[in-house]
Design an enzyme around this catalytic site. Structure first.
Site, mmCIF file in Angstrom:
data_model
loop_
_atom_site.group_PDB
_atom_site.id
_atom_site.type_symbol
_atom_site.label_atom_id
_atom_site.label_comp_id
_atom_site.label_asym_id
_atom_site.label_seq_id
_atom_site.Cartn_x
_atom_site.Cartn_y
_atom_site.Cartn_z
ATOM 1 C CB SER A 145 -0.906 0.021 1.228
ATOM 2 O OG SER A 145 -1.685 -1.144 1.292
HETATM 3 N N1 SAH Z 1 -0.720 -5.115 3.940
HETATM 4 C C1 SAH Z 1 0.071 -5.389 2.750
HETATM 5 C C2 SAH Z 1 -0.660 -5.090 1.467
HETATM 6 C C3 SAH Z 1 -1.557 -6.192 1.135
HETATM 7 S S1 SAH Z 1 -2.095 -6.372 -0.527
HETATM 8 C C4 SAH Z 1 1.399 -4.709 2.789
HETATM 9 O O1 SAH Z 1 1.691 -3.974 3.739
HETATM 10 O O2 SAH Z 1 2.183 -4.925 1.870
HETATM 11 C C5 SAH Z 1 -3.483 -7.391 -0.154
HETATM 12 C C6 SAH Z 1 -3.158 -8.781 0.289
HETATM 13 O O3 SAH Z 1 -4.380 -9.379 0.677
HETATM 14 C C7 SAH Z 1 -2.570 -9.668 -0.792
HETATM 15 O O4 SAH Z 1 -1.327 -10.157 -0.391
HETATM 16 C C8 SAH Z 1 -3.608 -10.774 -0.959
HETATM 17 O O5 SAH Z 1 -3.042 -12.042 -1.199
HETATM 18 C C9 SAH Z 1 -4.288 -10.748 0.385
HETATM 19 N N2 SAH Z 1 -5.638 -11.325 0.425
HETATM 20 C C10 SAH Z 1 -6.665 -11.170 -0.433
HETATM 21 N N3 SAH Z 1 -7.746 -11.857 -0.005
HETATM 22 C C11 SAH Z 1 -7.391 -12.455 1.160
HETATM 23 C C12 SAH Z 1 -8.045 -13.305 2.095
HETATM 24 N N4 SAH Z 1 -9.312 -13.682 1.939
HETATM 25 N N5 SAH Z 1 -7.353 -13.733 3.177
HETATM 26 C C13 SAH Z 1 -6.069 -13.381 3.375
HETATM 27 N N6 SAH Z 1 -5.405 -12.581 2.530
HETATM 28 C C14 SAH Z 1 -6.039 -12.124 1.445
#
Ligand code: SAH
Length: 218
Positions: free
Chosen positions: A63
Site C-alpha cells: 500500500s
Molecule cells: N498489507 C500489505 C498489502 C496487502 S495487498 C502490505 O503492507 O504490503 C493485499 C493482500 O491481501 C494480498 O497479499 C492478498 O493475497 C491478500 N488477500 C486477499 N484476499 C485475502 C483473504 N481472503 N485472506 C487473506 N489474505 C487475502
C-alpha cells in the site's frame, strides 16, 4: 545499518504524511525508522518511498505510505493491544503495527507472499508477529478477540467473523465497496454496539474468499 534511504524516509514523512494530516508522533517515528525498501522487490527499491502503491508480485501490492499511516492511525493502537491483519502482502503494514502494539497476527491466502514477509520480518528482528496462510475473511479464531483488526484488501461487505472477533472497545478498519474502488470504513465496538466512520475513498486489491469476492470474475 545502511541508511542510504534515511533521507527518502524523512521526505516521505514531511511531504506525504504530515501535510495530509497524520499527527501521531509515535506512528511518524515508527515510519521514519522502518526500512520500506526491504519490503519491495529488488528492482523497485529506488521507488520504495514514492507516493503510491507498488507491485510485489502475485498480482498484489504494497500500500501507499499515506494509506498505511491513515489506517494505522485510525486503529489508535495501545502498546498492550493485540492486532489482526488480513492481507500480509509484503509485510510492511505488519511491521508498522508490531512497533505500536503488543502482538500482531497476520494472515495471507498466498503462501509465497506470506513466507517472504515472514522471512524479512524475522531478519529485521521482529518477534511479536504471528503468521498464517489462510482465508482471512474468517479471521483467526484461536487468538480472538482482537483490540484492532485491519483488512488490507477491498471487501464487498464487512465479514461477520471479523465483527465477532473484535474485542469490546475494539477498532476495525476495512475498505468496503466494489472491485475497483472502496470507502475506508472504521468500525468501533462499544458496549456491544457498532459505530461506523467513513475515512474516505481508497483503492485496494480484492479480498478473495468466503465473505469476500470470488477469485475468477473481474
Ligand atoms: N498489507 C500489505 C498489502 C496487502 S495487498 C502490505 O503492507 O504490503 C493485499 C493482500 O491481501 C494480498 O497479499 C492478498 O493475497 C491478500 N488477500 C486477499 N484476499 C485475502 C483473504 N481472503 N485472506 C487473506 N489474505 C487475502
Amino acid at each position: 545499518m545502511d541508511d542510504q534511504y534515511a533521507l527518502a524516509r524523512e521526505n516521505m514523512i514531511r511531504t506525504q504524511l504530515i501535510p495530509r494530516g497524520i499527527r501521531d508522533p509515535e506512528l511518524l517515528q515508527v515510519m521514519r525508522a522502518i526500512p520500506r525498501e526491504r519490503f519491495v522487490p529488488a528492482l523497485l527499491k529506488k521507488m520504495a518511498y514514492t507516493d503510491g502503491a507498488l507491485a510485489i508480485g502475485e498480482g498484489q501490492t504494497i500500500s501507499q505510505p499515506y494509506i498505511v499511516a491513515l489506517m494505522t492511525e485510525a486503529l489508535a493502537l495501545k502498546d498492550t493491544d493485540k492486532a489482526l491483519e488480513i492481507g500480509t502482502g509484503s509485510g510492511y503494514q505488519a511491521a508498522v503495527l508490531a512497533k505500536l502494539c503488543e502482538s500482531v497476527y497476520t494472515v495471507d491466502r498466498i503462501k509465497k507472499l506470506l513466507e517472504r514477509a515472514e522471512q524479512i520480518l524475522t531478519k529485521l528482528g521482529y518477534t511479536n508477529i504471528h503468521f498464517k496462510v489462510s482465508n482471512g475473511t474468517l479471521g483467526w479464531r484461536e487468538h480472538a478477540p482482537y483490540d484492532a483488526i485491519i483488512v488490507t484488501a477491498g471487501a464487498p461487505y464487512i465479514p461477520d467473523p471479523l465483527i465477532e472477533q473484535l474485542a469490546e472497545g475494539g477498532r476495525l478498519v476495512i475498505p468496503v465497496g466494489n472491485r475497483i474502488g472502496q470507502e475506508l470504513i472504521k468500525i468501533t465496538k462499544k458496549d456491544g454496539n457498532l459505530f461506523e466512520d467513513d475515512l474516505g475513498a481508497v483503492r485496494f486489491v480484492n479480498l478473495i474468499g468466503e465473505y469476500g469476492w470470488n477469485e475468477t470474475s473481474s
